[in-house]
Design an enzyme around this catalytic site. Structure first.
Site, short mmCIF file in Angstrom:
data_model
loop_
_atom_site.label_atom_id
_atom_site.label_comp_id
_atom_site.label_asym_id
_atom_site.label_seq_id
_atom_site.Cartn_x
_atom_site.Cartn_y
_atom_site.Cartn_z
N TYR A 82 46.29 -87.76 88.72
CA TYR A 82 47.40 -87.07 88.08
C TYR A 82 48.56 -88.03 87.82
CZ TYR A 82 51.28 -83.93 87.16
OH TYR A 82 52.36 -83.32 86.59
N THR B 94 36.32 -77.93 40.22
CA THR B 94 36.27 -79.20 40.95
C THR B 94 37.38 -80.05 40.33
OG1 THR B 94 34.74 -80.26 39.42
CG2 THR B 94 33.75 -79.08 41.25
N HIS B 95 38.03 -80.86 41.14
CA HIS B 95 39.19 -81.64 40.69
C HIS B 95 40.27 -80.74 40.11
CE1 HIS B 95 36.49 -85.21 40.82
NE2 HIS B 95 35.59 -84.35 40.37
N SER C 91 60.27 -78.36 84.55
CA SER C 91 59.43 -77.78 83.49
C SER C 91 59.55 -76.26 83.46
CB SER C 91 57.98 -78.19 83.71
OG SER C 91 57.57 -77.88 85.03
N GLN D 98 52.58 -83.37 82.35
CA GLN D 98 53.42 -82.19 82.21
C GLN D 98 53.76 -81.93 80.74
OE1 GLN D 98 56.46 -81.47 85.22
NE2 GLN D 98 58.00 -81.51 83.61
N LYS E 104 61.60 -63.71 40.65
CA LYS E 104 60.71 -64.47 41.52
C LYS E 104 60.13 -63.64 42.66
CE LYS E 104 61.40 -68.62 42.40
NZ LYS E 104 60.99 -70.00 42.33
N ASN F 49 58.31 -65.17 45.79
CA ASN F 49 57.83 -66.41 46.41
C ASN F 49 56.83 -66.14 47.53
OD1 ASN F 49 59.63 -67.80 44.73
ND2 ASN F 49 61.28 -67.59 46.23
N SER G 154 64.14 -64.28 45.18
CA SER G 154 65.10 -65.38 45.18
C SER G 154 66.50 -64.77 45.08
CB SER G 154 64.83 -66.29 44.00
OG SER G 154 66.02 -66.90 43.58
N GLU H 175 53.16 -70.34 52.15
CA GLU H 175 53.79 -71.68 52.19
C GLU H 175 54.07 -72.11 53.63
OE1 GLU H 175 56.85 -72.25 48.75
OE2 GLU H 175 56.73 -70.14 49.21
N ASN I 192 48.85 -80.43 91.90
CA ASN I 192 48.02 -81.06 90.87
C ASN I 192 46.80 -80.21 90.52
OD1 ASN I 192 49.87 -83.06 91.13
ND2 ASN I 192 48.51 -84.55 92.11
N1 ARG Z 1 54.99 -79.44 86.67
C1 ARG Z 1 53.85 -80.23 86.93
C2 ARG Z 1 53.00 -80.31 85.66
O1 ARG Z 1 53.17 -79.50 84.82
C3 ARG Z 1 53.00 -79.65 88.00
C4 ARG Z 1 52.31 -80.67 88.84
C5 ARG Z 1 53.30 -81.46 89.55
N2 ARG Z 1 52.70 -82.36 90.45
C6 ARG Z 1 53.41 -83.33 91.02
N3 ARG Z 1 52.79 -84.10 91.83
N4 ARG Z 1 54.67 -83.48 90.76
O2 ARG Z 1 52.21 -81.18 85.48
#
Ligand code: ARG
Length: 455
Positions: A309, A147-148, A15, A314, A275, A277, A269, A282, A102
């Protein structure tokens, strides 16, 4: 083959590409945890000092852009810890005493979000200020209310703008509320069951600026409600922005011609030179879909997860980061864009087709002369048809013509007008100039007592 498989898994579970964004909070949390461990005599003061020194040095490395984030080290926690080993040696191994990734990730996410909620609240406030400023600048401008998407009754443009002020005020309340439940320290919950050391959680909470500590370790490491709450509040705020965006798009079209958005917030444009825009509006309208998607994705990821957990969690990060960035940038750009909006008061007034928008006022007029309202409504409906078929406004009909529909009409029917119509709606929350002056004052007061000050 096996090596390739290892690599495949490692990069799948990693991650670090996105959770590196939490580095500052991870270090902050580790320092508070280390200080607590030393205070409680769980680790030696000298060890704690070495760890804190190492963490501070790592902070500088990251700030200076010299830190090397490594995918093979999986996440932000391991990246920082591994670097701590390089800097401080074996003592680094004492940092993770009485802690799990965790409760560590739950902490980082809460610290991050607390900061971001403050920023969001500040941006909401800025946008509200822009709305109030535009309303003050255009306080006498009359426009057709719809309205509408059909012209219904005349209103003040300021009234319309202040409707958005109220919507964003509710958003501010939701962010404020969500902050309270984010402001809870999860650290000290361990992997799931609590920790087997005499830790002082209140001390950690105090150092990190949390108002409370969590009361159930299983819940503390499994809970991502605060993420979902922020995403839900953001989804609603984006919905409000998208409605405003839609009106800006409509109003700046040549059909309406009510407003002009500043050139820096529109694009030309490549083929049609005339134009302008309204891309910014948007895009905000479009990005609202993404923010809804992030909320739904998170709700589905969390659905049916057993305690405590699970790695599924993640998945909370990318969507939260995306929502934070999308919402904050959208709020910011709208606050700036509104300052460039030019209002075409003439056009708004002219656009009040003939004076049919006064139909309700005419029915009220008859009702005040004793005609039951339902009957009055029928009379005016017939007059409208009659006037429309002759291409005339109400003011262009003669009293004789009025009398064909009801004997209750008198000369004073000709004093019905836009200003009188507005002034008549003088009930709390109505569009009369007097109510709008009060509403503007109230809005100003709310702006200065914003629920949450940006730090
Ligand atoms: N990268 C993990 C998360 O974002 C952190 C916790 C990981 N815990 C584990 N037991 N692998 O949730």
């Amino acid at each position: 083959m096996l090596k390739n498989k290892d690599k495949l898994v490692r990069s799948y579970v990693a991650s670090i590409l996105f959770d590196r964004r939490l580095w500052r909070y991870d270090i902050e949390g580790s320092i508070a945890h280390t200080r607590m461990l030393a205070k409680e005599g769980i680790i030696a003061d000298s060890d704690a000092a070495a760890i804190v020194e190492g963490l501070n040095a790592i902070r500088e490395e990251i700030e200076g852009g010299q830190f090397q984030f490594k995918t093979e080290l999986e996440d932000i926690h391991m990246n920082i810890e591994a670097r701590l080993f390089e800097k401080a040696g074996n003592v680094a191994g004492k940092l993770h005493t009485g802690r799990s990734r965790n409760d560590q990730i739950a902490l980082d996410m809460r610290l991050f979000l607390k900061d971001e909620i403050r920023k969001t609240a500040g941006r909401v406030n800025d946008l509200q200020r822009s709305l109030v400023e535009l309303a003050e600048k255009t306080r006498t401008v009359i426009m057709p209310g719809y309205t509408h998407l059909q012209q219904a009754q005349p209103i003040l443009l300021a009234h319309h703008l202040l409707a958005y002020f109220d919507m964003f005020q509710r958003d501010a309340g939701r962010f404020h509320d969500c902050f309270k439940r984010t402001d809870v320290l999860p650290l000290g919950s361990g992997a799931l069951a609590g920790v087997a050391y005499p830790i002082d959680r209140e001390f950690v909470a105090q150092q990190l600026g949390f108002s409370r500590v969590s009361t159930n370790s299983l819940d503390a490491v499994s809970d991502r409600d605060f993420v979902i709450e922020y995403e839900a509040a953001s989804a609603i705020a984006m919905m409000h922005l998208s409605r405003l965006a839609e009106e800006l798009v409509l109003w700046s079209s040549s059909e309406f011609g009510f407003i002009e958005i500043g050139p820096s917030f529109t694009t030309g444009s490549s083929i049609m030179p005339q134009k302008r825009n309204p891309d910014v509006a948007e895009l905000a309208r479009g990005k609202t879909g993404r923010v809804y998607g992030n909320l739904l994705g998170m709700m589905v990821s969390m659905k049916s997860l057993p305690l405590a957990y699970n790695r599924d969690m993640q998945e909370d990060k990318e969507s939260l980061f995306d929502t934070v960035d999308t919402l904050n940038s959208s709020l910011e750009i709208f606050a700036a864009m509104l300052k460039t909006v030019k209002v075409n008061a003439e056009r708004m007034r002219d656009d009040i087709k003939k004076d049919y928008l006064l139909a309700t006022d005419m029915a009220d007029y008859l009702a005040k002369k004793g005609v039951p309202f339902r009957e009055a409504h029928g009379v005016v409906s017939k007059i409208s048809e009659y006037a429309l078929s002759r291409g005339k406004g109400f003011g262009e009909l003669s009293l004789e013509e009025y009398h064909r529909f009801s004997a209750s009409f008198q000369e004073d029917v000709f004093s019905l007008g836009l200003e009188a119509s507005l002034a008549a709606r003088d009930t709390a929350g109505g569009t009369s100039p007097r109510q709008i002056e009060m509403a503007l004052r109230r809005a100003r007061e709310k702006l200065s007592s914003s629920l949450m000050e940006e730090e």
